[in-house]
Design a protein around this motif. Structure first.
Motif, short mmCIF file in Angstrom:
data_model
loop_
_atom_site.label_atom_id
_atom_site.label_comp_id
_atom_site.label_asym_id
_atom_site.label_seq_id
_atom_site.Cartn_x
_atom_site.Cartn_y
_atom_site.Cartn_z
N ILE A 1 0.16 0.20 -5.16
CA ILE A 1 -0.92 -0.60 -4.90
C ILE A 1 -1.51 -0.30 -3.55
CG2 ILE A 1 -1.74 -2.89 -4.65
CD1 ILE A 1 -0.69 -2.24 -7.50
N LEU A 2 -2.70 0.02 -3.28
CA LEU A 2 -3.14 0.45 -2.06
C LEU A 2 -4.27 -0.61 -1.65
CD1 LEU A 2 -3.97 4.18 -2.97
CD2 LEU A 2 -1.97 3.32 -1.99
N ASP A 3 -4.38 -0.51 -0.32
CA ASP A 3 -5.48 -1.53 0.27
C ASP A 3 -6.98 -0.94 0.10
OD1 ASP A 3 -5.70 0.04 2.48
OD2 ASP A 3 -4.59 -1.14 3.73
N SER A 4 -7.88 -1.47 0.31
CA SER A 4 -9.29 -1.10 0.18
C SER A 4 -9.51 0.16 1.10
CB SER A 4 -10.28 -2.07 0.63
OG SER A 4 -9.99 -2.92 2.01
N GLY A 5 -8.72 0.04 2.15
CA GLY A 5 -8.87 1.58 2.89
C GLY A 5 -7.99 2.68 2.44
N GLY A 6 -7.30 2.49 1.45
CA GLY A 6 -6.43 3.51 0.60
C GLY A 6 -5.02 3.70 1.26
N SER A 7 -4.62 2.65 2.15
CA SER A 7 -3.15 2.71 2.50
C SER A 7 -2.19 2.00 1.64
CB SER A 7 -3.13 2.03 4.08
OG SER A 7 -3.89 2.45 5.08
N GLY A 8 -1.08 2.65 1.75
CA GLY A 8 -0.15 2.10 0.64
C GLY A 8 0.12 0.42 1.16
N LEU B 1 -0.74 -4.66 -18.64
CA LEU B 1 0.34 -5.04 -17.99
C LEU B 1 0.47 -6.41 -17.60
CD1 LEU B 1 0.69 -1.96 -15.10
CD2 LEU B 1 1.90 -2.38 -17.58
N GLY B 2 -0.84 -6.98 -18.04
CA GLY B 2 -0.92 -8.53 -17.59
C GLY B 2 -0.96 -8.81 -16.03
N THR B 3 -0.20 -9.70 -15.58
CA THR B 3 -0.27 -10.02 -14.09
C THR B 3 0.62 -9.03 -13.41
OG1 THR B 3 -0.83 -12.31 -14.39
CG2 THR B 3 -0.02 -11.74 -12.37
N ILE B 4 -0.06 -8.43 -12.36
CA ILE B 4 0.78 -7.37 -11.57
C ILE B 4 0.75 -8.11 -10.03
CG2 ILE B 4 0.77 -5.43 -10.45
CD1 ILE B 4 -1.31 -4.31 -12.60
N THR B 5 1.91 -8.68 -9.97
CA THR B 5 2.21 -9.36 -8.77
C THR B 5 2.52 -8.64 -7.61
OG1 THR B 5 3.32 -11.45 -10.01
CG2 THR B 5 3.48 -11.26 -7.68
N VAL B 6 1.65 -8.76 -6.43
CA VAL B 6 1.73 -7.79 -5.33
C VAL B 6 2.47 -8.58 -3.99
CG1 VAL B 6 0.26 -6.12 -3.62
CG2 VAL B 6 -0.20 -6.55 -6.38
N ASP B 7 3.18 -8.12 -3.32
CA ASP B 7 3.69 -8.80 -2.09
C ASP B 7 3.78 -7.75 -0.99
OD1 ASP B 7 5.31 -9.98 -0.22
OD2 ASP B 7 6.94 -10.90 -1.72
N PRO B 8 2.82 -7.68 -0.41
CA PRO B 8 2.90 -6.54 0.78
C PRO B 8 3.68 -6.95 1.89
CG PRO B 8 0.69 -8.12 1.14
CD PRO B 8 1.42 -8.39 -0.24
N LEU B 9 4.18 -8.01 2.08
CA LEU B 9 5.19 -8.36 3.08
C LEU B 9 6.59 -7.60 2.74
CD1 LEU B 9 4.62 -12.18 3.92
CD2 LEU B 9 3.85 -10.14 4.97
N THR B 10 6.89 -7.33 1.53
CA THR B 10 8.22 -6.89 1.11
C THR B 10 7.85 -5.53 0.64
OG1 THR B 10 7.97 -7.76 -1.16
CG2 THR B 10 9.29 -8.98 0.34
N GLY B 11 6.68 -5.14 0.23
CA GLY B 11 6.15 -3.76 0.05
C GLY B 11 6.57 -3.65 -1.63
N LEU B 12 6.74 -4.57 -2.04
CA LEU B 12 7.12 -4.60 -3.72
C LEU B 12 5.88 -4.96 -4.52
CD1 LEU B 12 10.75 -5.51 -3.73
CD2 LEU B 12 9.93 -3.32 -3.89
N ALA B 13 5.70 -4.77 -5.71
CA ALA B 13 4.75 -5.23 -6.87
C ALA B 13 5.59 -4.96 -8.19
CB ALA B 13 3.44 -4.51 -6.67
N SER B 14 5.39 -6.25 -8.97
CA SER B 14 5.98 -6.38 -10.10
C SER B 14 4.95 -6.45 -11.48
CB SER B 14 7.20 -7.50 -10.26
OG SER B 14 7.99 -7.30 -11.28
N ALA B 15 5.65 -5.59 -12.52
CA ALA B 15 4.75 -5.86 -13.72
C ALA B 15 5.87 -5.78 -14.81
CB ALA B 15 3.82 -5.02 -14.01
#
Length: 306
Positions: free
Chosen positions: A103-110, A134-148
């Protein structure tokens, strides 16, 4: 004091190279069919054994991007931007080919590494036999993890035998550390622990690579879409930035890593990382601690390609 030494050493894990392995096949490129991946990005807390539990939080994911890249040679990659509701759709030449996503932010950073989870396992690398929602892709930038959730058309995958060095998934033993009050992984204070990680590397272009790594140590976490280069038999990762808080003082470490593999690209022969602005230097999973003026160099115990 928050110790981030393990993450730096994991970063070096992504720096993998070999003078004897690498390169693609001389056979004609195989035509790969497309798959379309859809889902809805949603900010939240991603709980796993890799990262300590955190309280729920509201995170904006509008205009974040789903970026996926295959283990094929040459690699195929694609990026799609989420709409204001988080909906995203990406078509990629990845039918029955192992790939992974960030998952990248709007500027293209991880922002986060995407883990696909089933009822019994999870992983960063998957194959799809058809289109997938994939349904809901949960994104957690504080841990650097996303889950589907792993879709019915998908299966968790390991490194294909045809993958060029250093592409693939690597299992890492970093080194030991002594658990103290700064550790957030619930370990017993005073006990000796071993830091480990999983490293995922894909080629993003000629001589260009992208990596993610998830660390389990005194302080666990994940980094995604970290750039690297491969030239003259050496893979160099960084420099990239790591922040640390030491007794209410915040500093930024600059980290550069370099690693060499054996002739078959199945394990490492040498691996070093260099940190700046450290208070003290250590070893194992605690290479750099605190904020100061020291430059520290670390190494890892072992790495094997899975």
């Amino acid at each position: 004091m928050r110790r981030e030494g393990g993450l730096a050493v994991i970063a070096l894990c992504a720096a993998l190279a070999s003078t004897a392995c690498g390169g693609g096949s001389s056979a004609p490129a195989k035509t790969v069919g497309n798959v379309t991946i859809t889902g809805t990005l949603a900010g939240g807390s991603v709980q796993s054994a890799l990262v300590p539990a955190a309280r729920p939080r509201v995170i904006s994911v509008a205009n974040d991007q789903l970026y996926c890249v295959t283990f094929s040679s040459p690699p195929a990659s694609g990026t799609a931007t989420a709409d204001s509701s988080g909906n995203v759709s990406l078509t990629l030449a990845a039918l029955d080919v192992p790939f992974g996503c960030f998952i990248l932010d709007s500027g293209g950073s991880g922002v986060a590494t995407l883990f696909f989870s089933s009822s019994s396992a999870s992983g960063e690398t998957v194959t799809l036999s058809g289109d997938a929602d994939l349904g809901t892709i949960t994104v957690d930038p504080l841990t650097g993890l996303a889950s589907a959730t792993l879709p019915q058309s998908g299966a968790l995958a390991t490194t294909p035998s045809s993958a060029a060095c250093p592409v693939g998934t690597w299992s890492v033993t970093i080194g030991q550390y002594t658990c103290d009050s700064s550790c957030t992984n619930g370990c017993e204070v005073g006990s000796t622990q071993t830091g480990t990680s999983t490293v995922w590397i894909a080629q993003s272009g000629p001589g260009q690579y992208t990596a993610s790594f998830t660390h389990i140590g005194c302080n666990s976490g994940s980094h995604s879409d970290v750039p690297g280069t491969f030239a003259s038999g050496t893979f160099v990762l960084g420099p990239f930035a790591e922040q640390e808080v030491d007794q209410d003082v915040t500093c930024t470490h600059s980290v550069t890593a370099s690693v060499t593999t054996n002739s078959t690209c199945t394990s490492t022969t040498t691996a070093t990382s260099t940190w700046t602005n450290c208070g003290t230097c250590g070893s194992g999973d605690n290479v750099c601690s605190g904020c100061g003026t020291q430059t520290c160099t670390g190494s890892i115990e072992s790495m094997t390609r899975q």
